[in-house]
Design a protein around this motif. Sequence first.
Motif, mmCIF file in Angstrom:
data_model
loop_
_atom_site.group_PDB
_atom_site.id
_atom_site.type_symbol
_atom_site.label_atom_id
_atom_site.label_comp_id
_atom_site.label_asym_id
_atom_site.label_seq_id
_atom_site.Cartn_x
_atom_site.Cartn_y
_atom_site.Cartn_z
ATOM 1 N N SER A 52 83.233 114.114 9.332
ATOM 2 C CA SER A 52 83.256 115.423 9.961
ATOM 3 C C SER A 52 84.578 115.669 10.679
ATOM 4 O O SER A 52 85.086 116.792 10.678
ATOM 5 N N ALA A 53 85.161 114.612 11.260
ATOM 6 C CA ALA A 53 86.469 114.807 11.886
ATOM 7 C C ALA A 53 87.508 115.171 10.838
ATOM 8 O O ALA A 53 88.337 116.077 11.037
ATOM 9 N N LEU A 109 86.126 107.946 19.037
ATOM 10 C CA LEU A 109 84.909 108.568 19.551
ATOM 11 C C LEU A 109 83.799 107.543 19.743
ATOM 12 O O LEU A 109 83.714 106.559 19.010
ATOM 13 N N PRO A 110 82.911 107.756 20.716
ATOM 14 C CA PRO A 110 81.770 106.856 20.877
ATOM 15 C C PRO A 110 80.757 107.083 19.757
ATOM 16 O O PRO A 110 80.703 108.176 19.178
ATOM 17 N N PRO A 111 79.964 106.063 19.449
ATOM 18 C CA PRO A 111 79.036 106.187 18.313
ATOM 19 C C PRO A 111 77.941 107.226 18.553
ATOM 20 O O PRO A 111 77.315 107.669 17.601
ATOM 21 N N THR A 112 77.758 107.608 19.793
ATOM 22 C CA THR A 112 76.675 108.555 20.081
ATOM 23 C C THR A 112 77.151 109.998 20.042
ATOM 24 O O THR A 112 76.451 110.894 20.507
ATOM 25 N N ILE A 153 81.345 117.442 17.825
ATOM 26 C CA ILE A 153 82.571 117.105 18.563
ATOM 27 C C ILE A 153 83.706 116.699 17.618
ATOM 28 O O ILE A 153 84.810 117.230 17.729
ATOM 29 N N PRO A 154 83.483 115.788 16.671
ATOM 30 C CA PRO A 154 84.594 115.450 15.769
ATOM 31 C C PRO A 154 85.066 116.643 14.953
ATOM 32 O O PRO A 154 86.278 116.806 14.724
ATOM 33 N N LEU A 155 84.135 117.483 14.537
ATOM 34 C CA LEU A 155 84.517 118.655 13.749
ATOM 35 C C LEU A 155 85.448 119.547 14.568
ATOM 36 O O LEU A 155 86.540 119.922 14.126
#
Lengths: 431, 400
Positions: free
Chosen positions: B56-57, B94-97, B102-104
């Motif tokens: 997604s990022a 990024l944290p796994p949660t 957010i990545p997008l």
Amino acid sequence: MFMFTRGRSFDGGRFLATPAPDSAAQPIRSIDAPATLRVPLAQADEPAAEPRVVTGQTVAANDLLGESPGGAGRVHSPVSGTVSRLARVDTPYQQDVPAIEIAVAGAGASEPSPGERTADAADWPAVGELLDRLGRLGVDLAESAWLWKVRRVDEIIISGLDCDPAQSAHLRTLTSYADEVVSTAAALHDVFGARRTWLVLDSARRRLLSALAEVARGCPVRVHGVVSKYPQGMANLLVRTVAGAEVPCEATPAAVAVWVTDACAMMDVFRAVVQEQACTWQTVTVAGDAVSSPGNYRVAPGSTIGSLVRHAGLAKTPRQIIVGGVMNGIAVPTGDVVLTKRTRCVTVRCDGVRAPSEAMACLRCGECQDVCPVGLDPRGLLELAERNRLELAVRRHPQVCLDCGLCDYVCPSSLPLMRGVRRCREHVSVR
Amino acid sequence: MAAVRWPRSCEVRDPPYIHSGASSEQTYWLFCVAAVPVMAAGAWVFGYGIVAVYVSAALGALLGERVCRYFVSHGSRSRFPHAMAMGLMLAMTLPPTVGLGIPLVGGFLGIVIGKVVLGGMGNYLWHPALVGWALVHLISPGALAPARWPFLAAGHGLTGSLEAVMVGAGYRGFGLTVPPPGVEAWSTPRPIDRLIGAYSAPVADGGADRSLLSVFRDHLPPWSDTVWGVAGGGIGETCAVAVLVGGLVLIFCRASRWQLPVAALGTVAVLAAVWPVRVDAGLAGGAPGAPGLGQAASPASALWFPILSVREGFPVGVAAVLFHLTGGGLLTACFLIAPDPVSTPLSGRGHLLFGVGLGALAFVGRVSGLTPGSVYWAILAMNTVVPVIDRITRRRVPGA
Ligand code: SF4
Ligand code: SF4
């Protein structure tokens, strides 16, 4: 200080793969002159000499064809024949140059064979007379005006390095004429009263190095191997690695009293002084994947590239003809271009010729700055040129650029860096 | 053999006629390739679901690139690999949660703001992925810095669920703690966050003593866990081995320079070795070089040269240095994120300076507890001074 820097290489540069097949493997081959020669009256980009013959005149080999008003830049006939007219030709370095067209007498005229005189038997004249004689026989040495003036040099560097990776004329000359080159070098060492005379070649050629060291035993010529990183063969870099001196910006090696010359020029001197032959026929490397037998050939100035390549044989349809080598030679459109005394290499290519890639945004990878042998920042200079801030280029010394082509070669964004540097240079030099 | 003919006219252009073959799209594809081992390690430690975070990022970044294509002047071939590499770099932090939004958004903003608005390809000053990271940080401060970071427990790698989590009471290390039935993941602070407690004032945490030894004895997993990646942290930060593999690929393929990571890690190691840690009265005096230091003051005082500390036969100083290197995002930042060529200096010497500055800022940011992810802020700060570094590291023109 001299001792510490000696034997080291310069900063920057690149090891380029040597092209196969190696043109140095073959002995130098002599070929016949074509039936018609059109000998150009300008060898590089200087003004042309004035003709000293008239149409219909018969000339013998080594006869004077033209000279510049001052008596310099003499051009001699490589063959015997009849002057058929005053023509105009394109040389790789200049277009539409006056030339003397000679109808060669007898089919298959080749290089006149010299007498059997060797260097040991020769009496080497004193500096003035030597330079005089060389000038009269059309041997133009690099920086000869300076040599005339000082008549004495500190160090002589004789390069056996071929600057371009495709070329092997100097290397092959050293291999074939070791005795002649070394004895000429030793004689020049004495004539000019040099402190040191170096014969420089690629340190990877171990066998040739030790053979030359054997030849040079007991004479003042020092045989010196250097790492053959491109473009080590360029004069200023030789001064840096061999003599350990820095050539000032916008100056020639003369500024540090070093005379840089090369193996082929030694043979010209040898032929002129010892064998009393004018400087005409030249050793030219024919390389590239489109020729079937690459190698070094003795060529009469005034032959066309086409007639030379015919001897080397065409294996494929050429797509690119480069006078000089692949890094910084001059591409010419046809094989009708005429060779001069300055031509050392002709590269005829078929595969591997590709259109330049689309230029992209600079990646700031810094490769161009790393690789530049003279410490320029080609990226910054191109940027100045593109933004028309050329006045800022002055402090960056673009005039020291060697035109080696490495910045363009490495740039991952295919930017025209050399062109940018050249624009800055032109601006700085007209200033 | 048929005669080979001369063509009427051959190609004429400016030299050189050969090219090294290096290309900018290749450089950024290499950054994408270097992300693969990190992604694989992350998938194992945090569950394969985190691949979606990377995707997604990257999608966000590619979308940003697509939207901006009319404003990006040139560099069409390297456009997409560059955006993709930036997206992957962002995802690593990024944290796994984190979820997928957010990545997008981060990837999109990183390209649109960080790359296109702030200079365009080749001219931007700040690392686009980190500009995206910083913007997301501002938009949603909690999302990037949770207090606890989950990772899968032994026996649950790859397919376990981060939802079936047990908050780390009694966690002693990956191979040392067997999860109770129903628990598939642990949740702990990042090792580095635990460690830097030793640098700041005492924090009430169940009354735990936070001197170096007690940190190691009671709060940190074995160091090897941070090497293999089974510890809390960003999805691309925990596995030192994978980061090193990716980083060495980049260096070996000349997409990045060794000077930057070496200088940055060296600086952090040196600073960690000498920077004073807080030592509680009674526990001080462990350093043979500084006997009695810290004993006078009470309740806590500073111990310089912690590297020399040995407590109860355990070289706590060395361990502290090692945890500084691998316990947080430092390795990923130095090997995989910071080396983006556009936002780093031109020369190798410049990279050395950049690395030293980066290491120093990251370390100081860390121990002063300013913000989690100080190493990323440190990269952005160093990006700012790149023009200065370039100017002072320009090569000398011989003879000029
Ligand atoms: S700037 Fe000139 S000397 Fe430097 S790499 Fe480019 S062509 Fe060679
Ligand atoms: S080599 Fe090309 S891409 Fe790299 S810094 Fe120089 S100009 Fe920029």
